[in-house]
Design a protein around this motif. Structure first.
Motif, PDB file in Angstrom:
ATOM      1  N   UNK A   1       0.831  -1.205   0.000  1.00 49.95           N
ATOM      2  CA  UNK A   1       0.000   0.000   0.000  1.00 49.95           C
ATOM      3  C   UNK A   1       0.865   1.255   0.000  1.00 49.95           C
ATOM      4  N   UNK A   2       1.975   1.217   0.745  1.00 51.45           N
ATOM      5  CA  UNK A   2       2.867   2.365   0.806  1.00 51.45           C
ATOM      6  C   UNK A   2       3.502   2.626  -0.561  1.00 51.45           C
ATOM      7  N   UNK A   3       3.931   1.568  -1.227  1.00 53.13           N
ATOM      8  CA  UNK A   3       4.520   1.730  -2.556  1.00 53.13           C
ATOM      9  C   UNK A   3       3.485   2.260  -3.554  1.00 53.13           C
TER      10      UNK A   3
ATOM     11  N   UNK B   1      -7.341  14.853  -8.691  1.00 51.86           N
ATOM     12  CA  UNK B   1      -8.159  13.758  -8.159  1.00 51.86           C
ATOM     13  C   UNK B   1      -7.295  12.668  -7.519  1.00 51.86           C
ATOM     14  N   UNK B   2      -6.054  12.577  -7.908  1.00 49.82           N
ATOM     15  CA  UNK B   2      -5.187  11.488  -7.455  1.00 49.82           C
ATOM     16  C   UNK B   2      -4.906  11.507  -5.948  1.00 49.82           C
TER      17      UNK B   2
ATOM     18  N   UNK C   1      -5.311   8.318  -3.516  1.00 46.92           N
ATOM     19  CA  UNK C   1      -4.098   7.722  -2.943  1.00 46.92           C
ATOM     20  C   UNK C   1      -4.231   7.581  -1.430  1.00 46.92           C
ATOM     21  N   UNK C   2      -4.819   8.573  -0.773  1.00 47.50           N
ATOM     22  CA  UNK C   2      -5.010   8.500   0.675  1.00 47.50           C
ATOM     23  C   UNK C   2      -5.973   7.379   1.040  1.00 47.50           C
TER      24      UNK C   2
ATOM     25  N   UNK D   1      -4.099   4.087   0.577  1.00 43.78           N
ATOM     26  CA  UNK D   1      -3.061   3.878   1.588  1.00 43.78           C
ATOM     27  C   UNK D   1      -3.643   3.542   2.958  1.00 43.78           C
ATOM     28  N   UNK D   2      -4.829   4.036   3.265  1.00 40.20           N
ATOM     29  CA  UNK D   2      -5.418   3.829   4.583  1.00 40.20           C
ATOM     30  C   UNK D   2      -6.439   2.710   4.632  1.00 40.20           C
ATOM     31  N   UNK D   3      -6.614   2.019   3.530  1.00 38.40           N
ATOM     32  CA  UNK D   3      -7.564   0.919   3.491  1.00 38.40           C
ATOM     33  C   UNK D   3      -7.054  -0.239   4.339  1.00 38.40           C
TER      34      UNK D   3
END
Length: 88
Positions: free
Chosen positions: A5-7, A44-45, A49-50, A53-55
């Motif tokens: 997720x971080x990548x 929109x990205x 992305x947030x 990453x937080x899923x």
């Protein structure tokens, strides 16, 4: 799971910055509407992305799930002010 997720987050944010730079350094010389469209896409990205990453993944421990380590769970329960019933 966290590393993946971080990548993905950093790749999406790099794409966002790349779109902004490409739009106003190169594309605007040929077409301002295309550069603006690229910026709208880049805008929109970051929220996407947030979210990515937080899923929470299927293997991730959620904040209130017991970890299986009784001592750690007792400590967290004490901090949270919870009284959890001990299992035999």
């Amino acid at each position: 799971m966290y590393a993946r997720r971080k990548h993905l987050y950093f790749a999406m944010m790099g794409l966002c910055v790349g779109l902004f730079v490409l739009a106003w350094a190169v594309v605007r010389l040929w077409s301002v509407p295309a550069a603006v469209a690229m910026c709208v896409v880049a805008m929109v990205i970051p929220p996407v992305a947030a979210i990515v990453a937080n899923r929470r993944g299927p293997d991730d421990r959620w904040w209130d799930d017991p970890s299986g380590d009784a001592r750690s769970d007792e400590w967290w329960d004490e901090l949270d002010g919870k009284k959890r019933r001990r299992e035999p």
